[in-house]
Design a protein around this motif. Structure first.
Motif, PDB file in Angstrom:
ATOM      1  N   GLU A  77       0.569  -1.736  -0.384  1.00  0.00           N
ATOM      2  CA  GLU A  77      -0.081  -0.478   0.166  1.00  0.00           C
ATOM      3  C   GLU A  77       0.837   1.397   0.004  1.00  0.00           C
ATOM      4  O   GLU A  77       0.737   2.055  -0.282  1.00  0.00           O
ATOM      5  CB  GLU A  77      -0.879   0.165   1.204  1.00  0.00           C
ATOM      6  N   ASN A  80       2.348   1.916  -3.654  1.00  0.00           N
ATOM      7  CA  ASN A  80       0.974   2.308  -4.137  1.00  0.00           C
ATOM      8  C   ASN A  80       0.552   3.766  -4.305  1.00  0.00           C
ATOM      9  O   ASN A  80       0.327   4.018  -4.952  1.00  0.00           O
ATOM     10  CB  ASN A  80      -0.200   1.344  -3.986  1.00  0.00           C
ATOM     11  N   GLU A  89       6.364   5.021 -15.959  1.00  0.00           N
ATOM     12  CA  GLU A  89       4.844   4.787 -15.199  1.00  0.00           C
ATOM     13  C   GLU A  89       4.338   3.003 -15.961  1.00  0.00           C
ATOM     14  O   GLU A  89       3.897   1.984 -15.210  1.00  0.00           O
ATOM     15  CB  GLU A  89       4.006   5.319 -16.566  1.00  0.00           C
ATOM     16  N   ASN A  92       6.436   0.903 -14.048  1.00  0.00           N
ATOM     17  CA  ASN A  92       5.186   0.881 -12.691  1.00  0.00           C
ATOM     18  C   ASN A  92       3.220  -0.069 -12.818  1.00  0.00           C
ATOM     19  O   ASN A  92       3.469  -0.412 -12.290  1.00  0.00           O
ATOM     20  CB  ASN A  92       4.811   2.424 -12.227  1.00  0.00           C
ATOM     21  N   GLY A  93       2.816  -0.171 -13.455  1.00  0.00           N
ATOM     22  CA  GLY A  93       2.017  -0.702 -14.391  1.00  0.00           C
ATOM     23  C   GLY A  93       2.160  -1.912 -14.057  1.00  0.00           C
ATOM     24  O   GLY A  93       1.109  -2.665 -13.551  1.00  0.00           O
ATOM     25  N   SER A  96       2.339  -2.613 -10.770  1.00  0.00           N
ATOM     26  CA  SER A  96       1.535  -2.957  -9.397  1.00  0.00           C
ATOM     27  C   SER A  96      -0.044  -4.255 -10.347  1.00  0.00           C
ATOM     28  O   SER A  96      -0.507  -4.681  -9.227  1.00  0.00           O
ATOM     29  CB  SER A  96       0.301  -1.971 -10.597  1.00  0.00           C
ATOM     30  N   ASN A  99       1.671  -6.410  -7.023  1.00  0.00           N
ATOM     31  CA  ASN A  99       0.959  -6.734  -6.902  1.00  0.00           C
ATOM     32  C   ASN A  99      -0.714  -6.876  -6.253  1.00  0.00           C
ATOM     33  O   ASN A  99      -0.163  -7.572  -5.151  1.00  0.00           O
ATOM     34  CB  ASN A  99       0.838  -5.028  -6.369  1.00  0.00           C
ATOM     35  N   GLU A 100      -1.636  -6.840  -7.321  1.00  0.00           N
ATOM     36  CA  GLU A 100      -2.576  -7.155  -7.231  1.00  0.00           C
ATOM     37  C   GLU A 100      -2.643  -8.549  -6.802  1.00  0.00           C
ATOM     38  O   GLU A 100      -3.282  -9.178  -6.450  1.00  0.00           O
ATOM     39  CB  GLU A 100      -2.742  -6.515  -8.987  1.00  0.00           C
ATOM     40  N   GLN A 103      -1.405  -9.259  -3.695  1.00  0.00           N
ATOM     41  CA  GLN A 103      -2.743  -9.045  -2.635  1.00  0.00           C
ATOM     42  C   GLN A 103      -3.644 -10.159  -2.265  1.00  0.00           C
ATOM     43  O   GLN A 103      -4.125 -10.445  -1.547  1.00  0.00           O
ATOM     44  CB  GLN A 103      -3.085  -8.034  -2.689  1.00  0.00           C
TER      45      GLN A 103
END
Length: 148
Positions: A77, A80, A89, A92-93, A96, A99-100, A103
């Motif tokens: 978190e 993020n 970008e 980082n995408g 992300s 990360n999903e 999670q």
């Protein structure tokens, strides 16, 4: 060729209307945060399998594992929330997206620990470890950008 690669980010920054100094600062901050996060992910990935195995038979380790999982959720978190410069970008995408998956795997593991049904294969079936390794690969791409 290197001069062109170094000039390209500056041109992108200028075209975007942001000052080159500010964009450079944002990029450096992002790379530092990504470095810290990648190191935390690597440590987490190294410790997780052994801890997961021991958690099946040791309630104290199960509690420690749950705490470690929740701590890593907080780290996700926090990462993020980092401001992403235009140049980063795409990478980082990719982080992300991983990360999903992480999670989801962490949530499944925490739920199983709380319900007393935890088994180490929960972590493997969630692709949690693969996603942690993928983050390391993405971080290596970020480093390569800085070295070009």
């Amino acid at each position: 060729m290197k001069k062109l690669l170094l000039a390209l980010p500056m041109l992108l920054v200028i075209a975007a209307g942001c000052s080159p100094v500010e964009e450079t600062k944002n990029t450096i901050t992002y790379v530092n945060e990504a470095t810290e996060y990648a190191n935390e992910a690597a440590t987490f990935a190294e410790e997780l399998p052994a801890m997961a195995q021991d958690a099946v038979t040791n309630p104290e380790t199960a509690e420690k594992l749950e705490s470690t999982l929740k701590d890593f959720q907080a780290q996700i978190e926090e990462f993020n929330q980092v401001e992403v410069p235009k140049l980063m970008e795409d990478l980082n995408g990719q982080i992300s997206a991983q990360n999903e998956k992480i999670q989801a795997g962490v949530e499944d593991a925490i739920t199983a620990i709380e319900e007393g049904t935890f088994q180490p294969d929960i972590l493997q079936n969630s692709e949690l470890l693969n996603s942690l390794q993928d983050i390391q690969g993405i971080y290596e791409n970020i480093q390569k950008l800085g070295n070009e």
